[in-house]
Each structure stands twice: as C-alpha cells, then as structure tokens.
Design an enzyme around this catalytic site. Structure first.
Site, short mmCIF file in Angstrom:
data_model
loop_
_atom_site.label_atom_id
_atom_site.label_comp_id
_atom_site.label_asym_id
_atom_site.label_seq_id
_atom_site.Cartn_x
_atom_site.Cartn_y
_atom_site.Cartn_z
N CYS A 14 -21.94 11.17 74.72
CA CYS A 14 -20.88 11.61 75.62
C CYS A 14 -19.52 11.21 75.04
CB CYS A 14 -21.06 10.98 77.00
SG CYS A 14 -19.71 11.35 78.14
N CYS A 61 -21.44 9.23 83.43
CA CYS A 61 -20.05 9.41 83.89
C CYS A 61 -19.77 10.78 84.49
CB CYS A 61 -19.06 9.14 82.75
SG CYS A 61 -19.01 10.45 81.49
N CYS A 104 -17.84 8.41 77.56
CA CYS A 104 -18.35 7.05 77.78
C CYS A 104 -19.36 6.60 76.75
CB CYS A 104 -18.97 6.95 79.18
SG CYS A 104 -20.55 7.84 79.35
N ASP A 154 -23.38 17.09 47.77
CA ASP A 154 -24.47 16.23 48.24
C ASP A 154 -25.60 17.11 48.75
OD1 ASP A 154 -26.19 14.45 49.43
OD2 ASP A 154 -24.70 13.55 50.75
N CYS A 193 -23.74 14.35 81.26
CA CYS A 193 -23.85 12.90 81.09
C CYS A 193 -24.27 12.28 82.42
CB CYS A 193 -22.53 12.29 80.63
SG CYS A 193 -22.60 10.48 80.47
#
Length: 453
Positions: free
Chosen positions: A206, A231, A209, A356, A228
């Site tokens: 989130c 929160c 939070c 990479d 979430c």
C-alpha cells in the site's frame, strides 16, 4: 520560428529525405541532428498539435497503434511514431517528417519512453497522458518500479492541465496526488473476493501505509481490484471497464466493454488492456463506440507485436519480450494455440534491451514443458539464439527443455526456422533481436524494409 529552429528543421528534414531516399530509412539521425542544433526544437515542431503521450512499461506500442486507429475514425490528421522510436530523437524525427495538414488541428499520438516524458513536456504541453502499467523492467535504466513512476510524474508535473487516462488496476497510478483531471480504465469481469498476490509479485505494498495489499480479484502481475485492509486505500472508480471475457486465442480476443461486445485481432489478456486504453482515449475525444469497434477490426499488424511473417512454409509469429510480467503473459497466450507449434527464444542484452538478463529467471518457462512430452505435447521443437543464447538455452534447460536447437547468429535463424517440424512458429525476442531478425527477413524479401527505427 527562430533562425536556429529553422536551420534545425531544415537539416533534419534534409537528412530524413536523404536517408529514406537512398538508405531505405531506419535511422534516428535526423532527430539527433535537429536536436543538437536546437535543443528546444520540439517547442517549434509540436506547437500546432494536440499531443497525447502514451507511456508505461508494457503495451506502449500497441496502445499507440490502436489509439491512432480509433482516432482516425473521426480525425483526418493523426501523427504518430509507429515503430516504437520513443526517445527524444525519435519523437523529433516523427515531427520532422510530418505532412502539413489543413482544416482540423492535427493530433499527435506519441509513444514516449518513461524517462523521456519530461523531455517532451519541457517543450510541449499535451492534452492527455495515457498510463499503461508499471512493472519491473530494465533495472539498469529505471531501477525499481517506484523510481520508474517518479520519472513519469516528473514530466507530468510540467503539464498540470492535461488529462491523465490511467490503468485503474495499477495501484501506483492512484498513489500520487496530482491536480490533473483523471480518467480510469480497468477490469470488472469477476465477482469480488479477498485474495493476496502470489509470492514475489512486485508493487503490492500500500503506498499510504506499506501494508500488503489485498485484491477482490487479480488479472495478471500486480493488476486488479486492489484494496488495503489496514488503511482503506483502494482502487478508484473506473470510468471504462471490461465486464466480460469471451473467446481467447493467440490471434483474437473477444470481450465486453461496459456491456458492449468488442473483438481485437490479437491474443493475450494484456492486449485487452491496450485496447481498453485506446477505447478510453477515443471516448475522451468523442469517438463513438461503434467507430471504435470498427477500428478494432483492422488486421494491420504492429511492429514486433504478433506480426506474422511467412518463412518458407512456416507461419512465424514475432513477439517482443523484455521483462518477467510480459514474457509470462506471452507464454500464457501462446499456450492457447490449438495446433502444434515450435518455440524460438532470441535473447540480446544491449542498452535498448536492458543489459541485465537475470529477468528471464522470473519468467515461467516451466509452463512450456519438454518438447513433445510433458504438459505441452503440442510444442514440437525449441530453438534458441541471439547474443546471449547461452543464457536463454540454460534457462530452458532448467525449465525441462534439455536439447533445443541453437543458432547464435541471427542472420542464420531464418534458415533454422525452415528446418523446424511445425507449420506454426512463435518467436519471442528482445528488442534489438527483433530489429536484427527483421533486418534479415527484409534482406530475404520476406517483409518490407524501413519498419525498424
């Protein structure tokens, strides 16, 4: 027009004419020359256009192509960069060879590399931004997904009046407060539940939070109807949504969008997101749903995005891959193929690919099984190649494919393809490998030259 911009434009157009007349095109040199003479050349070139910027990790090229098709149902003059030349010099080059328009104010629908958004908005104020998604990609260039999004936001902050048309299923696009008007698109095709993302999924914390996000349902990667439980942060209300999925094959997808049926001539759940983004742009500019449906029926193929090339008696589908989420979606898509087929993996590691190659270890190549046995008896042969052929060959070996054919030289890959035992062949290749293979195909007269940039 200043003297400097006039000279820059003249030099750029002249070099473009020379290259495309005598060298068959395919160079970013005109844009480089013009920008070197006048670093602010975009301010002059783009001043008479309504510009739409399309950016994000995956899907930029196809979203741009579909958006252009949609807008051409209503607008006469739509400029674009169709080959994915999405850096500053490529965008300058796109404007340099634009034809003058009369009547309607022309539109420019531009695919823009995430790190180059600010290089555009420094001189041009778009009417809209389209955000496709943010996934881990080319970490040598972008870093983590949060730094990638910051590069985009830094550019967006220079155009606070532009409308943001964003994938509402991507939580990052709802994580930063911006003054721009917003339109969200996404999926609403499944009943609501409560689930967590699979292990090792990027971008599932989130942003408010740092609690692990939950989902009412997921589509792929970190996309879905997130919320979430700690929160209350949650997916925004969608303006446009896919409400039902229909038949899905490697060559077509059917779906309902806000209750109306649509079809696109390309496979993969991820490509429905691209069509949904194009639909949202079309409605933003008052293109009617019936016109959008008509635009989606075009069978024109997009550079490196499920192009079908005939090589001898083979039907070869060329697909760009560049990161774990993308390759996983492509693997899922080709496994819907009802006929026997062969698999070709071409891996380069140049700057444009990302140097990479460790990302291939997060690709779900295990789903391919062993050639002719295991879970996927329809896959009759494997071929690997490219500058990093050893890496992709070893990755397939770990996935259970012990002895693929190997051809490091991409100029010889077409000859190897002709030896494969199936009529259908799927080629998954990184960006510069796509360019090199297409150059070889052009030299053999199998496709037209000048498509690559």
């Amino acid at each position: 027009m200043s003297l400097r911009s006039g000279v820059a434009t003249a030099v750029g157009k002249t070099s473009y004419w020379f290259l495309h007349t005598f060298m068959h095109g395919g160079s970013s040199l005109p844009g480089k020359l013009a920008a070197r003479i006048d670093p602010e050349i975009l301010k002059h070139l783009g001043q008479n256009y309504d510009v739409i910027v399309i950016t994000g990790t995956n899907g930029k090229t196809l979203t741009t192509a579909l958006t252009v098709r949609v807008l051409r149902e209503k607008y006469d003059h739509v400029l674009t960069n169709p080959t994915g030349s999405n850096m500053e010099q490529g965008i300058v080059g796109t404007f340099l060879h634009a034809k003058r328009s009369r009547g309607q104010r022309p539109l420019a629908v531009l695919e823009v590399d995430e790190a180059n958004v600010i290089k555009v908005t420094r001189y041009i104020k778009p009417i809209a931004f389209v955000f496709t998604n943010i996934f881990r990609d080319q970490m040598d260039r972008y870093g983590e997904i949060y730094t990638t999004y910051k590069k985009i936001i830094d550019g967006v902050r220079l155009a606070p009046e532009a409308t943001i048309i964003a994938n509402g299923d991507a939580q990052l696009f709802n994580s930063v407060d911006l003054p721009n008007p917003k339109i969200y698109y996404g999926f609403n095709h499944l009943p609501k539940g409560d689930m967590k993302a699979p292990t090792n999924t990027d971008g599932i914390l989130c942003p408010k939070c740092q609690h692990v996000l939950h989902y009412h349902f997921m589509t792929y990667g970190n996309l879905g109807d997130y919320f979430c439980p700690n929160c209350g942060f949650h997916r925004p209300e969608l303006n446009y949504a896919v409400t039902k999925l229909g038949a899905m094959t490697p060559t077509a997808s059917t779906f309902d969008l806000d209750g109306e049926s649509f079809k696109i001539g390309i496979g993969g759940l991820y490509n429905i997101y691209n069509a949904l983004a194009a639909y949202a742009v079309g409605r933003f500019l008052n293109v009617e749903p019936a016109q959008i449906r008509q635009a989606f029926t075009s069978d024109e193929r997009v550079f490196g995005r499920q192009e079908v090339v005939h090589v001898g008696d083979k039907d070869v589908t060329l697909i760009l891959i560049k990161n774990p989420v993308g390759v996983n979606q492509v693997i899922d898509m080709i496994l819907t193929e009802p006929e026997d087929f062969s698999f070709v993996g071409l891996l380069n590691a140049n700057y444009a690919d990302g140097i990479d190659t460790s990302w291939i270890w997060d690709g779900e190549f295990e789903k391919l099984g062993a050639a002719g046995t295991g879970e996927n008896p329809k896959i009759k042969a494997f071929l690997t190649g490219g500058e990093r052929y050893k890496d992709i060959t070893f990755r397939l070996k770990v996935a259970g494919i012990d002895q693929p054919m190997i051809e490091p030289d991409l100029t010889k890959v077409t000859a190897k393809i002709k030896e494969l035992p199936t009529k259908k062949v799927y080629v998954l290749a990184t960006y510069t490998a796509v360019l090199q293979l297409r150059k070889q195909l052009a030299s053999e007269g199998l496709i037209k030259e000048g498509m690559g940039a």
